[in-house]
Design a protein around this motif. Sequence first.
Motif, PDB file in Angstrom:
ATOM      1  N   GLY A  44       0.787  -1.230   0.000  1.00  0.00           N
ATOM      2  CA  GLY A  44       0.000   0.000   0.000  1.00  0.00           C
ATOM      3  C   GLY A  44       0.815   1.274   0.000  1.00  0.00           C
ATOM      4  N   ALA A  83      -3.707   4.697  -1.663  1.00  0.00           N
ATOM      5  CA  ALA A  83      -4.159   3.307  -1.700  1.00  0.00           C
ATOM      6  C   ALA A  83      -5.257   3.089  -0.664  1.00  0.00           C
ATOM      7  N   GLU A  84      -6.442   2.713  -1.143  1.00  0.00           N
ATOM      8  CA  GLU A  84      -7.571   2.423  -0.260  1.00  0.00           C
ATOM      9  C   GLU A  84      -7.612   0.916   0.019  1.00  0.00           C
ATOM     10  N   PRO A  85      -7.403   0.479   1.265  1.00  0.00           N
ATOM     11  CA  PRO A  85      -7.350  -0.958   1.548  1.00  0.00           C
ATOM     12  C   PRO A  85      -8.705  -1.635   1.391  1.00  0.00           C
ATOM     13  N   ASN A 111      -1.867  -6.879   1.090  1.00  0.00           N
ATOM     14  CA  ASN A 111      -3.322  -6.778   0.978  1.00  0.00           C
ATOM     15  C   ASN A 111      -3.715  -6.153  -0.349  1.00  0.00           C
ATOM     16  N   HIS A 112      -4.994  -6.260  -0.685  1.00  0.00           N
ATOM     17  CA  HIS A 112      -5.497  -5.632  -1.904  1.00  0.00           C
ATOM     18  C   HIS A 112      -5.862  -4.174  -1.622  1.00  0.00           C
ATOM     19  N   TYR A 113      -5.564  -3.338  -2.598  1.00  0.00           N
ATOM     20  CA  TYR A 113      -5.842  -1.909  -2.472  1.00  0.00           C
ATOM     21  C   TYR A 113      -6.482  -1.389  -3.758  1.00  0.00           C
ATOM     22  N   ILE A 123      -6.555   1.746  -6.045  1.00  0.00           N
ATOM     23  CA  ILE A 123      -5.597   2.821  -6.277  1.00  0.00           C
ATOM     24  C   ILE A 123      -6.304   4.082  -6.765  1.00  0.00           C
ATOM     25  N   ARG A 138     -15.637  -3.025  -4.303  1.00  0.00           N
ATOM     26  CA  ARG A 138     -15.476  -2.931  -2.833  1.00  0.00           C
ATOM     27  C   ARG A 138     -16.261  -4.053  -2.152  1.00  0.00           C
TER      28      ARG A 138
END
Length: 293
Positions: free
Chosen positions: A149, A156-158, A263-265, A267, A287
Amino acid sequence: MKSLPNLLWLRSFEAASRLGSFTAAGAELGLTQAAVSNHISALETRLGHVLFERTTRKVELTESGRAYLQPVRKALQDLAVSTEGLFGSKSSGTVTIRAPISEAVLIIAPALVEFQKVQPDLDIRLLSAIWADTVLETGVDIEIRLGAGNWPGCRAEPFGSEFVVPICHPDIAKTLKSPNDLSGLSLVHILGFDDHWPHFFEALKQEGPDNTKGVTVDTSLAAVEWAAAKGGVALILERIALRLASSGRLAIPFGTRIPSGQNHYLIHRDKAPSQNPAAQTVENWLRGLFSGE
């Protein structure tokens, strides 16, 4: 390439052939009838062949024109498809998603089937890349990355925490009663996640099996296929493993899972233009997909 005629002439030729009228071709292309006529005349002069028989009410292809139409139409169609495939459509209903290849194939693509039933008017383009720093600067509306991230030039939004679990073919899973049974089996290693197996055995407070045999791959997708072929045991993201296990293709032999460390983020690029409503709809759906809602 020097022998190629002017592209505008070819577009006028194709349109006039399809519509049977220089006037109609001009209306479609945003040109006057005279401009289309001039393009056709220039093309005929360039080729040294008459392409149309002109009458007062319509135009008809000559034998040379009919022979030439097929390759011209195919060339224009190929160019249109290639342009769309590489750079996308500019219509508001087109949304381009870029994600790691394993997530694109194993998470997003299967879920898109149901999503498009709900949003049939959206045109989705799903692009994939192996490495996060393989950046497509243009033409991408939504980008998902797997990592720590901390990429420059973006926020970066987790999407939530990720865990990894072992997977293998169901026949192999039947022989595994505990992690100790991994001794003697081939373990797959994934580039970029080289520390997963050591961390897995560390979490179990036991030494890993003393074997070096196995394979190293660069995507979880390859690791999945290797495990499905009874090659041995792989460690992959739990969200992928659960879906594959539910289908019966693979099995999760133990209840042990460890944090992925990556983790996935979602962008958000600095200075990126505001999203259109279609992209916002897809982003909200992603999301929910990655959060399990």
